[in-house]
Write a protein that holds these residues in place. Structure first.
Motif, PDB file in Angstrom:
ATOM      1  N   GLU A  98      35.140  40.023  52.086  1.00  0.00           N
ATOM      2  CA  GLU A  98      34.370  39.343  51.045  1.00  0.00           C
ATOM      3  C   GLU A  98      34.919  39.670  49.665  1.00  0.00           C
ATOM      4  O   GLU A  98      35.091  38.791  48.818  1.00  0.00           O
ATOM      5  CB  GLU A  98      32.898  39.752  51.109  1.00  0.00           C
ATOM      6  CG  GLU A  98      32.149  39.221  52.303  1.00  0.00           C
ATOM      7  CD  GLU A  98      30.754  39.817  52.428  1.00  0.00           C
ATOM      8  OE1 GLU A  98      30.288  40.495  51.482  1.00  0.00           O
ATOM      9  OE2 GLU A  98      30.128  39.613  53.486  1.00  0.00           O
ATOM     10  N   SER A 113      38.270  38.055  48.983  1.00  0.00           N
ATOM     11  CA  SER A 113      38.069  36.633  48.693  1.00  0.00           C
ATOM     12  C   SER A 113      37.585  36.421  47.263  1.00  0.00           C
ATOM     13  O   SER A 113      37.936  35.439  46.626  1.00  0.00           O
ATOM     14  CB  SER A 113      37.044  36.030  49.648  1.00  0.00           C
ATOM     15  OG  SER A 113      37.525  36.044  50.960  1.00  0.00           O
ATOM     16  N   GLU A 114      36.771  37.345  46.765  1.00  0.00           N
ATOM     17  CA  GLU A 114      36.183  37.203  45.438  1.00  0.00           C
ATOM     18  C   GLU A 114      37.095  37.695  44.317  1.00  0.00           C
ATOM     19  O   GLU A 114      37.208  37.042  43.278  1.00  0.00           O
ATOM     20  CB  GLU A 114      34.868  37.992  45.366  1.00  0.00           C
ATOM     21  CG  GLU A 114      33.776  37.418  46.234  1.00  0.00           C
ATOM     22  CD  GLU A 114      32.571  38.354  46.348  1.00  0.00           C
ATOM     23  OE1 GLU A 114      32.447  39.311  45.550  1.00  0.00           O
ATOM     24  OE2 GLU A 114      31.756  38.135  47.266  1.00  0.00           O
ATOM     25  N   GLY A 126      40.362  39.519  44.904  1.00  0.00           N
ATOM     26  CA  GLY A 126      41.749  39.763  45.268  1.00  0.00           C
ATOM     27  C   GLY A 126      41.960  41.192  45.725  1.00  0.00           C
ATOM     28  O   GLY A 126      41.131  42.078  45.473  1.00  0.00           O
ATOM     29  N   LYS A 163      37.159  30.910  54.484  1.00  0.00           N
ATOM     30  CA  LYS A 163      37.228  32.337  54.177  1.00  0.00           C
ATOM     31  C   LYS A 163      38.544  32.953  54.656  1.00  0.00           C
ATOM     32  O   LYS A 163      39.119  33.802  53.988  1.00  0.00           O
ATOM     33  CB  LYS A 163      36.046  33.043  54.828  1.00  0.00           C
ATOM     34  CG  LYS A 163      35.854  34.458  54.368  1.00  0.00           C
ATOM     35  CD  LYS A 163      34.650  35.068  55.051  1.00  0.00           C
ATOM     36  CE  LYS A 163      33.691  35.557  54.003  1.00  0.00           C
ATOM     37  NZ  LYS A 163      32.557  36.271  54.552  1.00  0.00           N
ATOM     38  N   LYS A 172      41.441  31.624  54.742  1.00  0.00           N
ATOM     39  CA  LYS A 172      42.484  31.308  53.762  1.00  0.00           C
ATOM     40  C   LYS A 172      42.430  32.298  52.600  1.00  0.00           C
ATOM     41  O   LYS A 172      43.456  32.828  52.180  1.00  0.00           O
ATOM     42  CB  LYS A 172      42.308  29.883  53.249  1.00  0.00           C
ATOM     43  CG  LYS A 172      43.241  29.535  52.117  1.00  0.00           C
ATOM     44  CD  LYS A 172      42.870  28.204  51.499  1.00  0.00           C
ATOM     45  CE  LYS A 172      43.567  28.048  50.175  1.00  0.00           C
ATOM     46  NZ  LYS A 172      43.048  26.962  49.384  1.00  0.00           N
ATOM     47  N   ASP A 173      41.231  32.560  52.096  1.00  0.00           N
ATOM     48  CA  ASP A 173      41.085  33.471  50.963  1.00  0.00           C
ATOM     49  C   ASP A 173      41.537  34.890  51.325  1.00  0.00           C
ATOM     50  O   ASP A 173      42.227  35.544  50.543  1.00  0.00           O
ATOM     51  CB  ASP A 173      39.631  33.505  50.486  1.00  0.00           C
ATOM     52  CG  ASP A 173      39.180  32.175  49.911  1.00  0.00           C
ATOM     53  OD1 ASP A 173      40.035  31.370  49.487  1.00  0.00           O
ATOM     54  OD2 ASP A 173      37.958  31.941  49.893  1.00  0.00           O
ATOM     55  N   THR A 206      45.365  34.939  51.823  1.00  0.00           N
ATOM     56  CA  THR A 206      46.032  34.893  50.523  1.00  0.00           C
ATOM     57  C   THR A 206      45.976  36.268  49.849  1.00  0.00           C
ATOM     58  O   THR A 206      46.971  36.738  49.284  1.00  0.00           O
ATOM     59  CB  THR A 206      45.387  33.821  49.620  1.00  0.00           C
ATOM     60  OG1 THR A 206      45.514  32.555  50.263  1.00  0.00           O
ATOM     61  CG2 THR A 206      46.057  33.766  48.263  1.00  0.00           C
ATOM     62  N   GLY A 207      44.831  36.917  49.934  1.00  0.00           N
ATOM     63  CA  GLY A 207      44.701  38.257  49.370  1.00  0.00           C
ATOM     64  C   GLY A 207      45.610  39.264  50.047  1.00  0.00           C
ATOM     65  O   GLY A 207      46.198  40.126  49.394  1.00  0.00           O
ATOM     66  N   ASP A 216      47.565  26.609  47.595  1.00  0.00           N
ATOM     67  CA  ASP A 216      47.018  25.506  46.803  1.00  0.00           C
ATOM     68  C   ASP A 216      48.090  24.687  46.101  1.00  0.00           C
ATOM     69  O   ASP A 216      47.940  24.295  44.938  1.00  0.00           O
ATOM     70  CB  ASP A 216      45.989  26.009  45.776  1.00  0.00           C
ATOM     71  CG  ASP A 216      44.725  26.512  46.446  1.00  0.00           C
ATOM     72  OD1 ASP A 216      44.310  25.913  47.450  1.00  0.00           O
ATOM     73  OD2 ASP A 216      44.162  27.514  45.957  1.00  0.00           O
TER      74      ASP A 216
END
Length: 188
Positions: free
Chosen positions: A21, A24-25, A27, A102, A104-105, A108-109, A162
């Protein structure tokens, strides 16, 4: 007693959920063990018992992503239609199913975290290598399988960053072409 325990998440799962979480928020670069402990509702000592360092936590998050992809692929296998290039069809569908949201986020992180510590991606490198070998050894049409896999990885990568220029219609055309390629092969 077992019924109550069975439904509860382990401390490790709570920590990994909280870390996901937060990544995602904010990084991975701004992720702290204190923030993860607070978000998970555990003491910092409880967090450190499970993950003594931030690197250990990040490694566990990456392994969890790999495990989720593997679980998704195996779930698809149970419902898969028999036919050519089964492993490639499972692999590409799994990647397409897990592109967004989620995951994906978090992915990515984790990719951002690996820029500071490239060793974090070693399990991913090994998984990719194993996938490639599996496609080469199990596909009826190796060329079709490799092209399909690369096309889907390209879509996934562009979407993760993105930068995808594809409209939903264009994306669907590519996905349909991948499906045709794997079900009929290049020589069709």
């Amino acid at each position: 007693m077992f019924a109550c325990v069975r439904g509860r998440k382990s401390s490790r799962e709570k920590i990994l959920d909280a870390a996901a979480e937060l990544v995602s928020e904010i990084g991975s670069g701004r992720l702290t063990l204190d923030a993860v402990a607070e978000r998970s509702g555990l003491s910092k000592g409880g967090l450190l018992y499970n993950f003594p360092t931030k690197e250990a936590l990040l490694q566990a998050m990456i392994q969890r992503l790999i495990d989720q992809v593997t679980s998704e692929k195996e779930a698809l296998r149970q419902r898969a239609e028999p036919g050519p290039n089964l492993e490639a069809r499972l692999c590409t569908q799994t990647l397409l199913n897990m592109c967004g949201g989620k995951m994906k986020d978090v992915a990515t992180g984790m990719l951002a975290a690996s820029s500071e510590n490239p060793r974090l991606l070693e399990p991913v490198r090994e998984t990719v290598k194993q996938t490639l070998e599996q496609l080469k050894t199990t596909s009826e049409d190796v060329d079709a399988s490799l092209l399909a896999w690369l096309a889907v990885e390209g879509i996934r990568s562009m979407e993760m960053h993105d930068i995808s220029p594809f409209s939903e219609e264009d994306r669907e055309r590519v996905v349909q072409a991948v499906g045709r390629l794997l079900s009929k092969g290049i020589a069709a």
